[in-house]
Design a protein around this motif. Structure first.
Motif: not given
Length: 817
Positions: A452-469
């Protein structure tokens, strides 16, 4: 029953009419209870005229009408009716055969009497046959003017007079027969009444076999069974199966009928609702569009967003509500108006409050807390600051994820967390295009809508475990999200309108930076969250973990207290980690045992001491190395960093006679440590005279370097000076200074290089009873950053050259062999 018996005819559609001979209708006849239908069987000879039927089987006692179409059958029927002779009725195996032979006929049939021949108005002939007795057809003796065959009569084996089981079988067959007749249509009440009150069990059995069973093969199977009771059992099995099939068909028809009724009902209700809404001033579509416009007036969005919204809303008005595109367009317009355009929560600029919240929730993490306070201070002064992209990296269980919630509370912002572990679809970040079925926004905008707001604290967890295909590379999609220069105009494929993400405080977490792409790393401010030292773990357990687990297990505060030495023993002997996740599990295990005792009214200790741990946690799981004395030459204590904290390790070396000098390295060492060993030996060899070592030792003695605990892999550059010291001690037999450890790498010129993990190594040395530590001069700054309470009682020797290490570590006293 004689042919003068009263006949009662009833129509049914249980048989298909055959073009030559087939059933028209079943005939239910009144008969006496004890009548066996075998009257006149003594006149039957060894041969009998044969009447082949298609798709039907006649049973003894049963009267059945048939169409007569074939010339031979027509002649036989008329002759049998005039001469009052009996005929043999058998069923064809294949109804398509016009001139059947012996192989085309079933071997079991029925001797029958022709009761009546009827000439129908359309020119066809119908005959009514009544079965008398079962027979076996052995051969055909003549084919003209009709078939004649050699037969023998077959006797039925009747059930006993007082056989209650047989009576129950016939009663059940009656009930199923009535149910199946009723399921096929609305039968005359007289037919149902006659079946229910039928006293002749043989006739009832034959009637059900003939008219209720549909499959000719199964009818023939029933006719072939001589034991009447077995025939009844087989018939009951077939009737049960057929009735279940009828019930299933009926159920399917009812469900279909109910679905149609429901759709009709909904249609009429919608029409009525539409009429009512028109009377009230508008339909549901108009009401929905008015609500969307009312919500849009409250939005603080840019001018171009407002124009796009009006354009899409006008398109929605033109679409018919029953069109499939209406729901898609409606969802899109609601998405636009549902996003928090220009809505920001007010930051709490109190630095004291922020520091208090961070200290309350997390012990240690001084660098992270300092960075958050700095950001808040700049924001307080400038009031308009692009939020940084922070990346907390470190081992599991150190509190990286939970830190985000504390930061949100400290700043007074909403908290959002997205787990990126295993994410391999780019659309999860950027959204799907609207042309796809089920398209939606990406996770970034979805969570902003929830916040509901445009300035939250946004935690991107486990960013090192992003895959690709083949679906794309989400890590590359994150580049736009996490770039302060680009995320002011973040483009989501579904929304198709630029959105400003620059006011969001992104906090990414990772365990290993090596798996993160370099462009993504370049956009983030890296903050290392190192593992906790023993003292920090004790504080975390006493302040947070123990009270949390006591509450989670229903144990009242003050029921039991943990001694600090007990927590220290749990950490040392039952866990091996950098964080506190395993420690929390062990505390939870203790709480479960305590809860069981309390619930069982058993006594629990008021203070949990070290002696109680074996009872609650079992035997000790881990043991740490302790310093050993310096009675042996060539044994030097080194310091190592591991993922679960610092450790001490021993480097041992020895000499043995050999024809040619050979270096042996053991202890499951990696390539870097093997290179350090070779480098150390080369340095000692090249400086032998300076170190007081005879040159002949290098030619006639083999050197063996070993690092104990060979099952554990070891690698890294920090054992160089330890190996040199061990070799010099071995060659010169000089004692190593007691209670001393060292860490550092060397060059071929003898220069000592700095290494990492100093904090963990120093604490490991202190736990092992080490009092003096040799470090590179450049590591002095690392020691100065450590809390002085953790290094009390330790003496540091800072060196720049390996000769300084040898002068510090080795004594002039030699080992006595």
């Amino acid at each position: 029953m004689s042919k003068k018996a009263r006949e009662r005819l009833y129509m049914s559609d249980t048989h298909d009419i055959d073009e030559s001979m087939g059933a028209v209708m079943p005939i239910l006849m009144d008969c006496d209870k004890d009548e066996d239908f075998s009257e006149g069987m003594d006149k039957v000879g060894e041969t009998l005229p044969i009447l082949p039927l298609r798709n039907m089987v006649l049973f003894p006692g049963v009267a059945m009408p048939i169409f007569v179409g074939r010339p031979k059958s027509m002649r036989l029927i008329r002759e049998a009716s005039q001469r009052k002779i009996l005929v043999g009725v058998v069923c064809q195996k294949d109804a398509e055969v016009e001139e059947p032979g012996l192989d085309d006929l079933y071997p079991i049939g029925t001797v029958a009497e022709v009761l009546r021949v009827l000439e129908m108005p359309d020119g066809s002939t119908t005959a009514i046959l009544q079965g008398r007795k079962r027979m076996a057809l052995h051969s055909l003796v003549d084919t003209e003017p009709y078939l004649n065959g050699a037969i023998s009569l077959l006797d039925d084996q009747p059930a006993g007079k007082d056989d209650r089981e047989y009576e129950a079988l016939i009663s059940t067959i009656k009930d199923l027969t009535i149910k199946m007749i009723e399921a096929a249509g609305d039968p005359p009440r007289e037919l149902v009444f006659s079946i229910r009150n039928m006293q002749n069990t043989m006739y009832m059995l034959g009637f059900a076999c003939c008219h209720i069973v549909a499959n000719p093969d199964e009818k023939q199977e029933l006719l072939a069974i001589g034991d009447v009771k077995n025939r009844a059992y087989r018939l009951l099995f077939i009737l049960n199966r057929e009735y279940q099939l009828i019930e299933l068909k009926t159920s399917i028809q009812m469900k279909t009928h109910e679905d149609i009724n429901k759709q009709q009902k909904e249609y009429f209700l919608q029409q009525q609702m539409k009429a009512i809404q028109e009377e009230l001033g508008g339909n549901m579509n108009d009401i929905e569009i008015r609500e969307l416009r009312a919500q849009a007036k409250k939005k603080k969005w840019p001018k171009e967003v407002g124009e796009t919204f009006e354009k899409e809303l006008a398109k929605l008005e033109r679409i018919h509500p029953q069109s499939p595109d209406y729901s898609i367009q409606s969802q899109y317009v609601q998405t636009i108006v549902g996003l928090p355009w220009g809505t920001y929560s007010r930051d709490n600029f109190s630095l004291t409050h922020a520091q208090r919240v961070l200290d309350r929730d997390h012990y240690g993490m001084e660098k992270v807390k300092e960075r958050i306070i700095e950001h808040l201070a700049v924001l307080k002064l400038k009031r308009d600051l692009r939020s940084p992209i922070l990346c907390l990296y470190g081992p599991p269980g150190v509190g990286k994820t939970s830190l985000g919630r504390s930061v949100a509370e400290a700043l007074g912002r909403k908290y959002v967390r997205v787990s990126l572990g295993g994410l391999h679809d780019e659309a999860e970040i950027r959204g799907h295009r609207r042309t796809y079925i089920g398209a939606m926004m990406g996770r970034i905008l979805q969570n902003l809508q929830k916040a509901g707001t445009s300035n939250p604290v946004f935690v991107l967890d486990e960013v090192d475990k992003v895959g690709s295909d083949f679906k794309g590379d989400p890590a590359s999609a994150l580049l736009e999200v996490l770039d302060p220069e680009q995320n002011t105009t973040f483009h989501d494929n579904y929304l198709d309108i630029d959105y400003d993400l620059s006011k969001i405080l992104f906090i990414a977490t990772a365990n290993n930076l090596n798996t993160i792409s370099q462009p993504l790393l370049d956009r983030m401010e890296l903050i290392e969250v190192s593992g906790y030292i023993l003292e920090e773990k004790i504080e975390i357990a006493m302040r947070h973990l123990i009270p949390k687990q006591m509450e989670a297990h229903g144990i009242t505060k003050g029921t039991v207290r943990f001694h600090r030495n007990t927590v220290r023993a749990i950490i040392d002997s039952y866990t091996r980690e950098s964080g506190v996740r395993a420690l929390e599990k062990k505390i939870a295990k203790i709480m479960r045992r305590l809860a069981r005792k309390i619930a069982s009214d058993e006594a629990v200790p008021a203070v949990l001491k070290v002696d109680h741990l074996r009872e609650y946690l079992g035997p000790v799981e881990y043991t740490r190395d302790k310093y050993q004395d310096n009675r042996y030459a060539g044994v030097v204590t080194g310091l190592a960093w591991t993922a679960v904290g610092g450790e001490i390790l021993f480097v041992e070396s020895s000499l043995s006679r050999g024809k040619s000098a050979k270096l042996t390295i053991t202890g499951n060492l990696g390539d870097v440590m093997k290179e350090s060993a070779i480098l150390a030996l080369e340095y000692v060899h090249s400086h032998a005279a300076q170190l007081g070592i005879e040159e002949s030792l290098f030619e006639n003695w083999n050197v063996h370097i070993h690092v104990p605990e060979g099952a554990i892999p070891k690698d890294g550059p920090s054992a160089g000076i330890t190996m040199v010291t061990s070799l010099v001690s071995t060659f010169t037999r000089r004692k190593v200074k007691s209670n001393l450890a060292m860490t550092g790498e060397i060059t071929l010129r003898g220069k000592v290089l700095p290494v990492g993990g100093i904090k963990e190594k120093i604490l490991a040395a202190k736990r092992a009873g080490i009092r003096e530590i040799v470090l590179c001069e450049e590591n002095r700054k690392d020691v100065e950053e450590i809390n002085q309470t953790y290094v009390e009682g330790l003496t540091f020797h800072y060196v720049a050259d390996i000769m300084q290490v040898i002068d510090t570590a080795l004594l002039d006293e030699k080992v006595k062999d």
